[in-house]
Design a protein around this motif. Structure first.
Motif, PDB file in Angstrom:
ATOM      1  N   ALA A 137       0.777  -1.280  -0.017  1.00 48.73           N
ATOM      2  CA  ALA A 137      -0.178   0.199   0.008  1.00 48.73           C
ATOM      3  C   ALA A 137       0.860   1.225  -0.041  1.00 48.73           C
ATOM      4  O   ALA A 137       2.100   1.347   0.436  1.00 48.73           O
ATOM      5  CB  ALA A 137      -0.806  -0.104   1.292  1.00 48.73           C
ATOM      6  N   MET A 138       0.138   2.273  -0.321  1.00 45.04           N
ATOM      7  CA  MET A 138       0.808   3.593  -0.514  1.00 45.04           C
ATOM      8  C   MET A 138       0.006   4.548   0.592  1.00 45.04           C
ATOM      9  O   MET A 138      -1.294   4.342   0.303  1.00 45.04           O
ATOM     10  CB  MET A 138       1.285   4.151  -1.656  1.00 45.04           C
ATOM     11  N   GLY A 139       0.533   5.390   1.215  1.00 46.34           N
ATOM     12  CA  GLY A 139      -0.072   6.465   2.031  1.00 46.34           C
ATOM     13  C   GLY A 139       0.255   7.791   1.660  1.00 46.34           C
ATOM     14  O   GLY A 139       1.566   8.219   1.080  1.00 46.34           O
ATOM     15  N   TRP A 140      -0.601   8.805   1.892  1.00 47.15           N
ATOM     16  CA  TRP A 140      -0.196  10.230   2.027  1.00 47.15           C
ATOM     17  C   TRP A 140      -0.493  10.846   3.724  1.00 47.15           C
ATOM     18  O   TRP A 140      -1.468  10.322   4.163  1.00 47.15           O
ATOM     19  CB  TRP A 140      -0.959  11.207   1.205  1.00 47.15           C
ATOM     20  N   PHE A 141       0.429  11.481   4.096  1.00 48.58           N
ATOM     21  CA  PHE A 141       0.482  12.161   5.234  1.00 48.58           C
ATOM     22  C   PHE A 141       0.928  13.321   5.406  1.00 48.58           C
ATOM     23  O   PHE A 141       1.348  13.915   4.149  1.00 48.58           O
ATOM     24  CB  PHE A 141       1.391  11.456   6.341  1.00 48.58           C
ATOM     25  N   ARG A 142       0.573  14.153   6.305  1.00 48.07           N
ATOM     26  CA  ARG A 142       0.822  15.693   6.266  1.00 48.07           C
ATOM     27  C   ARG A 142       1.405  16.219   7.585  1.00 48.07           C
ATOM     28  O   ARG A 142       1.013  15.483   8.512  1.00 48.07           O
ATOM     29  CB  ARG A 142      -0.196  16.493   5.899  1.00 48.07           C
ATOM     30  N   GLN A 143       2.166  17.151   7.605  1.00 50.74           N
ATOM     31  CA  GLN A 143       2.558  17.685   8.957  1.00 50.74           C
ATOM     32  C   GLN A 143       2.556  19.086   8.963  1.00 50.74           C
ATOM     33  O   GLN A 143       3.536  19.610   8.056  1.00 50.74           O
ATOM     34  CB  GLN A 143       3.991  17.096   9.632  1.00 50.74           C
ATOM     35  N   ALA A 144       1.622  19.640   9.778  1.00 51.55           N
ATOM     36  CA  ALA A 144       1.994  21.148   9.648  1.00 51.55           C
ATOM     37  C   ALA A 144       2.733  21.757  11.080  1.00 51.55           C
ATOM     38  O   ALA A 144       3.107  20.734  11.787  1.00 51.55           O
ATOM     39  CB  ALA A 144       0.390  21.752  10.266  1.00 51.55           C
ATOM     40  N   PRO A 145       3.281  23.193  10.801  1.00 52.06           N
ATOM     41  CA  PRO A 145       4.220  23.262  11.986  1.00 52.06           C
ATOM     42  C   PRO A 145       3.652  23.143  13.450  1.00 52.06           C
ATOM     43  O   PRO A 145       2.536  23.579  13.506  1.00 52.06           O
ATOM     44  CB  PRO A 145       4.452  24.721  11.647  1.00 52.06           C
ATOM     45  N   GLY A 146       4.542  22.678  14.161  1.00 50.97           N
ATOM     46  CA  GLY A 146       4.092  22.526  15.545  1.00 50.97           C
ATOM     47  C   GLY A 146       3.072  21.274  15.608  1.00 50.97           C
ATOM     48  O   GLY A 146       2.543  20.923  17.014  1.00 50.97           O
ATOM     49  N   VAL A 202      -3.625  11.216   5.884  1.00 47.04           N
ATOM     50  CA  VAL A 202      -4.444  11.815   4.730  1.00 47.04           C
ATOM     51  C   VAL A 202      -5.302  10.861   4.128  1.00 47.04           C
ATOM     52  O   VAL A 202      -6.634  10.787   3.956  1.00 47.04           O
ATOM     53  CB  VAL A 202      -3.595  12.785   4.026  1.00 47.04           C
ATOM     54  N   ALA A 203      -4.345   9.944   3.213  1.00 53.19           N
ATOM     55  CA  ALA A 203      -5.127   8.991   2.532  1.00 53.19           C
ATOM     56  C   ALA A 203      -4.189   7.555   2.318  1.00 53.19           C
ATOM     57  O   ALA A 203      -2.949   7.814   2.430  1.00 53.19           O
ATOM     58  CB  ALA A 203      -5.612   9.521   1.325  1.00 53.19           C
ATOM     59  N   SER A 204      -4.977   6.682   1.903  1.00 57.70           N
ATOM     60  CA  SER A 204      -3.879   5.445   1.544  1.00 57.70           C
ATOM     61  C   SER A 204      -4.859   4.614   0.401  1.00 57.70           C
ATOM     62  O   SER A 204      -6.025   4.725   0.208  1.00 57.70           O
ATOM     63  CB  SER A 204      -3.490   4.622   2.490  1.00 57.70           C
ATOM     64  N   ILE A 205      -3.887   3.799  -0.180  1.00 57.55           N
ATOM     65  CA  ILE A 205      -4.465   2.979  -1.361  1.00 57.55           C
ATOM     66  C   ILE A 205      -3.602   1.779  -1.439  1.00 57.55           C
ATOM     67  O   ILE A 205      -2.587   1.639  -1.211  1.00 57.55           O
ATOM     68  CB  ILE A 205      -4.405   3.636  -2.668  1.00 57.55           C
ATOM     69  N   LEU A 206      -4.513   0.640  -1.608  1.00 56.08           N
ATOM     70  CA  LEU A 206      -3.823  -0.719  -1.775  1.00 56.08           C
ATOM     71  C   LEU A 206      -3.363  -0.818  -3.219  1.00 56.08           C
ATOM     72  O   LEU A 206      -4.392  -0.558  -4.171  1.00 56.08           O
ATOM     73  CB  LEU A 206      -4.730  -1.865  -1.466  1.00 56.08           C
ATOM     74  N   TRP A 207      -2.360  -1.301  -3.488  1.00 57.56           N
ATOM     75  CA  TRP A 207      -1.726  -1.434  -4.930  1.00 57.56           C
ATOM     76  C   TRP A 207      -2.639  -2.445  -5.847  1.00 57.56           C
ATOM     77  O   TRP A 207      -2.859  -2.239  -6.878  1.00 57.56           O
ATOM     78  CB  TRP A 207      -0.395  -1.756  -4.957  1.00 57.56           C
TER      79      TRP A 207
END
Length: 127
Positions: free
Chosen positions: A33-42, A48-53
């Motif tokens: 699987a692949m995923g997207w994450f995010r990180q804001a300051p502090g 965020v989202a993920s998908i199975l290949w």
């Protein structure tokens, strides 16, 4: 070894759109699987989202459902994150991540589940 290269970040006004790309190389992904994450300051890094290949099943955090779409191109080993109706609170560094083997019980919403990470791409949404 797996290499992940993100692109597509930038500055956009609220209500605008961006498409992030994550090109993967180095290993096959038939059972992963692949995923997207995010990180804001502090703040902590958040899912965020993920998908199975293998079958394309997708998962999203509630705050992006209906606005963001994750997709994959198996031939190019690339995952995309289409982000529409962007809000200032979407401002963050966005990271893609690869999970090599997904088994029963894998929680793709946890950053600790992933084996490899990209370098991140900045997304800034102005109000």
């Amino acid at each position: 070894q797996v290499q992940l290269v993100e692109s597509g970040g930038g500055l956009v006004q609220a209500g605008g759109s961006l498409r992030l790309s994550c090109a993967a190389s180095g290993r096959t992904f038939s059972s992963s699987a692949m995923g997207w994450f995010r990180q804001a300051p502090g703040k902590e890094r958040e899912f965020v989202a993920s998908i199975l290949w293998r079958n394309g099943y997708t998962y999203y955090r509630d705050s992006v459902k209906g606005r963001f779409t994750i997709s994959r191109d198996n031939a190019k080993s690339t995952v995309y994150l289409q982000m529409n109706s962007l809000k200032p609170e979407d401002t963050a560094v966005y990271y893609c991540a690869a999970k090599l083997t997904v088994v029963v019980g894998t929680n793709l919403k946890l950053a600790t589940e992933y084996d490899y990470w990209g370098q991140g791409t900045q997304v800034t949404v102005s109000s």
